[in-house]
Design a protein around this motif. Structure first.
Motif, PDB file in Angstrom:
ATOM      1  N   TYR A  66       0.838  -1.199   0.000  1.00  0.00           N
ATOM      2  CA  TYR A  66       0.000   0.000   0.000  1.00  0.00           C
ATOM      3  C   TYR A  66       0.872   1.248   0.000  1.00  0.00           C
ATOM      4  O   TYR A  66       1.859   1.349   0.738  1.00  0.00           O
ATOM      5  N   ILE A  67       0.510   2.203  -0.864  1.00  0.00           N
ATOM      6  CA  ILE A  67       1.210   3.486  -0.947  1.00  0.00           C
ATOM      7  C   ILE A  67       0.275   4.559  -0.422  1.00  0.00           C
ATOM      8  O   ILE A  67      -0.788   4.798  -1.012  1.00  0.00           O
ATOM      9  N   ASP A  68       0.621   5.198   0.690  1.00  0.00           N
ATOM     10  CA  ASP A  68      -0.274   6.212   1.250  1.00  0.00           C
ATOM     11  C   ASP A  68      -0.163   7.514   0.464  1.00  0.00           C
ATOM     12  O   ASP A  68       0.626   7.623  -0.490  1.00  0.00           O
ATOM     13  N   ARG A  69      -0.945   8.515   0.860  1.00  0.00           N
ATOM     14  CA  ARG A  69      -0.995   9.755   0.084  1.00  0.00           C
ATOM     15  C   ARG A  69       0.307  10.534   0.122  1.00  0.00           C
ATOM     16  O   ARG A  69       0.513  11.437  -0.689  1.00  0.00           O
ATOM     17  N   ARG A 111      -0.757  -1.710  -4.657  1.00  0.00           N
ATOM     18  CA  ARG A 111       0.048  -2.158  -5.785  1.00  0.00           C
ATOM     19  C   ARG A 111      -0.009  -3.673  -5.953  1.00  0.00           C
ATOM     20  O   ARG A 111       0.244  -4.199  -7.032  1.00  0.00           O
ATOM     21  N   ASP A 117      -6.958   2.084  -5.331  1.00  0.00           N
ATOM     22  CA  ASP A 117      -6.010   2.593  -6.321  1.00  0.00           C
ATOM     23  C   ASP A 117      -4.629   2.813  -5.720  1.00  0.00           C
ATOM     24  O   ASP A 117      -3.657   3.032  -6.452  1.00  0.00           O
ATOM     25  N   ARG A 118      -4.513   2.744  -4.392  1.00  0.00           N
ATOM     26  CA  ARG A 118      -3.208   2.866  -3.742  1.00  0.00           C
ATOM     27  C   ARG A 118      -2.591   1.509  -3.438  1.00  0.00           C
ATOM     28  O   ARG A 118      -1.516   1.436  -2.864  1.00  0.00           O
TER      29      ARG A 118
END
Length: 328
Positions: free
Chosen positions: A162-165, A207, A204-205
């Motif tokens: 997960y890629i945070d904002r 991967r 969408d975050r």
């Protein structure tokens, strides 16, 4: 039973405005377009039609001497009329446009068997517009999405990248509780690692998503429908508020025609000033705040005081940004 239902759906409706049904040969041709079913022998097809006729689901036309029998499906009066059905399909297509990319849309319409039917009224005759600015859908990895849904269905835990904002990457183990589509984004509601509270994770975050061979932890008091009803899915705490506001102009007329909630009351103002007093009880949410701000001068909020302070603060900040921080 599946074949009978398919035959029923393929026959033209007796309420479509056309008196022409399908012959056995024409019905066979339509069945040939259905890749998921084996075309029955003609005698079997005739027996199927006889069953539908006996059940009063199909009517036989063209019984005069020399005419080939034609078959129509019989629809009850309360069923949706064909023109209305076509309109609803157009609405479905517009809603899908706000959820998936253009490339995915054509695949979905084809999967739904809507590519060549029900969409004959084009944009030159029907225009469907959202009530707010529609953003393009967030780009999601559909393999990730499939694994999220599979884990949810199987009650399995997930390991995601997960890629945070802020761009920070992590690989938590998530325990799925439900999936929510809000506007152009899809969220997974889940508990993280050993935490007890649920959070919302934007797909969408993600991967990657891997279904783990362990059962997901459950939350006995979790009720997705209640979460939605209480406004918690819109990043709010679910607090119910009684809102009072003066509404005027297009907002007043819109609320008379399209109430925002069953508890809504609209009363004419006691003064000679134009407008009505709106009273309604509903969850406090970000969506409600955005709706009030979008109404501009046509909505003057009076209660609750805490929400009024938020609105005043937002308006004041906008004023300051526009008139005191303008570098032009």
């Amino acid at each position: 039973m599946e074949r009978l239902n398919l035959i029923f759906e393929l026959l033209p409706s007796n309420r479509s405005g056309s008196a022409r049904g399908l012959t056995i040969a024409e019905l066979e041709a339509k069945l040939g377009d259905q890749s998921e079913i084996e075309i029955p022998h003609r005698r079997s097809l005739q027996r199927d039609l006889q069953v539908l006729v006996r059940e009063d689901r199909v009517v036989v036309l063209g019984t005069a001497k020399g005419d080939l029998p034609r078959y129509q499906r019989v629809e009850e009066p309360f069923e949706i009329e064909e023109p209305v059905w076509n309109y609803l399909l157009q609405h479905l297509k517009r809603d899908l446009e706000g959820m998936v990319s253009a490339g995915q849309l054509s695949k979905i319409l084809n999967r739904l068997k809507l590519k060549d039917e029900g969409l004959d009224l084009g944009e030159d005759k029907i225009c469907i517009l959202p009530d707010s600015l529609r953003l393009q859908p967030a780009q999601i990895d559909y393999q990730v999405f499939a694994n999220v849904l599979r884990a949810l269905a199987d009650g399995a835990a997930l390991r995601v990248r997960y890629i945070d904002r802020l761009g920070k990457a992590s690989e938590p183990v998530l325990h799925p509780l439900g999936v929510m589509q809000r506007g152009p984004r899809v969220y997974l509601c889940a508990m993280k690692n050993d935490e007890q509270d649920e959070r919302m994770y934007a797909l969408d975050r993600m991967r990657s998503a891997e279904c783990l061979p362990i059962s997901a932890r459950q939350k006995s008091d979790f009720d997705f429908n209640r979460q939605i009803a209480e406004g918690r899915v819109d990043f709010a705490n679910g607090q119910q508020i009684t809102l009072k506001a003066t509404v005027r102009g297009y907002v007043e007329q819109l609320l008379y025609d399209c109430p925002m909630h069953d508890s809504q009351k609209l009363d004419p103002l006691e003064t000679e000033e134009a407008g009505s007093l709106l009273t309604v009880t509903l969850p406090a949410s970000g969506q409600l705040l955005r709706w009030i701000l979008a109404g501009g001068g046509n909505i003057i909020l009076m209660e609750p005081e805490t929400l009024r302070e938020v609105v005043v603060g937002q308006v004041k900040k906008m004023y300051d940004d526009y008139y005191f921080n303008d570098n032009s």
